[in-house]
Design an enzyme around this catalytic site. Structure first.
Site, PDB file in Angstrom:
ATOM      1  N   LYS A 254      16.274  -4.807 -17.360  1.00 36.28           N
ATOM      2  CA  LYS A 254      15.475  -4.883 -16.118  1.00 36.28           C
ATOM      3  C   LYS A 254      16.400  -5.080 -14.901  1.00 36.28           C
ATOM      4  CE  LYS A 254      11.419  -3.891 -17.765  1.00 36.28           C
ATOM      5  NZ  LYS A 254      10.924  -4.532 -18.929  1.00 36.28           N
TER       6      LYS A 254
HETATM    7  C1  LIG Z   1       9.663  -4.700 -19.793  1.00 37.75           C
HETATM    8  C2  LIG Z   1       8.223  -4.595 -19.494  1.00 37.75           C
HETATM    9  C3  LIG Z   1       7.285  -5.572 -19.861  1.00 37.75           C
HETATM   10  C4  LIG Z   1       7.592  -6.719 -20.773  1.00 37.75           C
HETATM   11  O1  LIG Z   1       8.714  -7.407 -20.538  1.00 37.75           O
HETATM   12  P1  LIG Z   1       9.599  -8.003 -21.758  1.00 37.75           P
HETATM   13  O2  LIG Z   1      10.477  -8.959 -21.051  1.00 37.75           O
HETATM   14  O3  LIG Z   1      10.317  -6.860 -22.361  1.00 37.75           O
HETATM   15  O4  LIG Z   1       8.658  -8.669 -22.698  1.00 37.75           O
HETATM   16  C5  LIG Z   1       5.987  -5.435 -19.437  1.00 37.75           C
HETATM   17  N1  LIG Z   1       5.596  -4.379 -18.724  1.00 37.75           N
HETATM   18  C6  LIG Z   1       6.436  -3.400 -18.367  1.00 37.75           C
HETATM   19  C7  LIG Z   1       5.929  -2.263 -17.545  1.00 37.75           C
HETATM   20  C8  LIG Z   1       7.781  -3.467 -18.768  1.00 37.75           C
HETATM   21  O5  LIG Z   1       8.608  -2.474 -18.454  1.00 37.75           O
END
Ligand SMILES: *Cc1c(COP(=O)(O)O)cnc(C)c1O
Length: 377
Positions: free
Chosen positions: A183
């Site tokens: 992210k």
């Molecule tokens: C990454 C992501 C999540 C969840 O996050 P995690 O930290 O991987 O559990 C939720 N929604 C979207 C659109 C994502 O890209």
């Protein structure tokens, strides 16, 4: 074979190693003052009233939905074109995700379609800030106000983005970010629930620690709860000091990350603009910090281009396989022709702070040459 050009990646180094070493030397790896420091830094950066860190973005969404009082059987409007985490978080509370269409220009929720799907059971709407773009967020809030819905923003892609010059997380109802490995900033794994609603923040703080009431307050003073109150379901979703230390180091570097992400997206946009075989999303990079860069590959060539890029060691991906097509969520039997069409064209190409200009040039010429039929395979 050339080195692989990565689609996304964690960008971590010495700073994170040093911060981790400090936590290890201090000898307390659980949830304590590093998590508190990260939460304070997030509040300051985002301009948010409360920030409650958890161990994933999915956990953030799960607890946010519990905190707004979602009950089993309640329905949540959500775009089908999102990571499966959005849907699973709703299912985790016993809720029903109601898959909605997207606006094809931004890949954000289509409120006209969402409006048709409102029932007496609809309690919330979960807009997904696709690729970092919040879409028409003030319209989402107007829609929610009109229908008496809570809003839980899935802002997993949108760390650092703004809407009408206000940071995502600085306004609104409940906003969830992810800090997973790829992210906009990472903790390794992690997430945060951001809100101005004190009751939501308190519930989330408790629920992340097995619902031991006000355990967070004690831990931030280096104490433990031995006798305590528990009055609802809770989980072990809290963040560790180790992960918070990585997050703090990342936050300090975020200005640089953001500049690179934005510059790469603007370069792709100008290279592909007006190309007859390629469509672009209408994302404004004076506000959006791009998490991914999806293009729309026209004339049925998406899968062929995808295979070609992989064959020359350029990683690419499809964000996302629509959730209404997945077995577990099929109860709704939704027909979403716009989502199906856009899905067939979407291809995400490499974008991350470690992508070099030369590698980006390789990606750009590979895409344009292939579509012009000039691939050298
Ligand atoms: C990454 C992501 C999540 C969840 O996050 P995690 O930290 O991987 O559990 C939720 N929604 C979207 C659109 C994502 O890209």
């Amino acid at each position: 074979m050339k080195n692989k050009i990565r689609l996304s990646k964690s960008v971590v180094g010495m700073e994170e190693k040093e911060c981790l070493a400090k936590v290890i030397d201090a000898g307390f790896l659980g949830m304590g003052t590093d998590v508190q420091a990260f939460e304070n830094a997030l509040k300051e950066y985002l301009g948010a009233k409360h920030a409650v860190c958890v161990n994933s973005g999915t956990a953030a969404l799960h607890l946010a939905l519990m905190a707004i009082g979602l009950q089993p059987g309640d329905e949540v409007l959500v775009q089908s074109l999102t990571f499966v985490a959005s849907f699973q978080a709703i299912m985790a509370v016993g809720g029903t995700p109601v898959p909605c269409e997207i606006l094809p220009d931004t890949c954000t929720i289509d409120l006209v379609d969402a409006g048709k799907k409102i029932t007496a059971k609809t309690k919330a709407i979960m807009p997904v800030h696709y690729a970092g773009c919040p879409g028409a967020l003030s319209e989402v809030y107007a829609f929610a106000g009109k229908h008496g819905l809570r809003v839980v923003e899935d802002a997993a892609h949108a760390f650092g983005s703004t809407y009408e010059n206000k940071k995502i997380g600085s306004f609104g109802d409940v906003i969830c970010f992810s800090f997973d490995g790829i992210k906009n900033i990472t903790c390794g794994e992690g997430g945060v629930v951001v809100t101005a609603d004190g009751a939501v923040a308190q519930f989330t703080e408790d629920a992340r620690l097995l619902a031991v009431h006000k355990d967070t307050e004690k831990r931030y003073k280096g104490l433990r709860s031995w006798e305590f109150t528990v009055s609802h379901q809770g989980y072990r979703y809290h963040m560790s000091n180790l992960f918070a230390a990585i997050g703090l180091a990342q936050l300090k570097k975020f200005g640089g990350f953001k500049g690179k992400r934005v510059a790469q997206a603007i370069r792709y946009q100008s290279e592909f603009k007006g190309h007859p075989g390629i469509g672009l999303l209408d994302h404004d990079y004076s506000e959006v910090v791009p998490h991914i860069f999806p293009i729309l590959v026209k004339n049925g060539k998406r899968d062929a281009l995808r295979e070609y890029l992989l064959s020359i060691n350029v990683e690419c991906g499809v964000h996302y396989y629509p959730n209404h097509l997945l077995e577990f969520f099929k109860t709704s039997r939704a027909s979403l022709p716009v989502t199906d069409r856009v899905y067939g064209e979407l291809l995400s190409i490499p974008l991350h702070p470690d992508l070099s200009d030369a590698d980006q040039s390789t990606v750009i010429s590979a895409v344009t040459n292939f579509i012009a039929g000039k691939d050298d395979k």
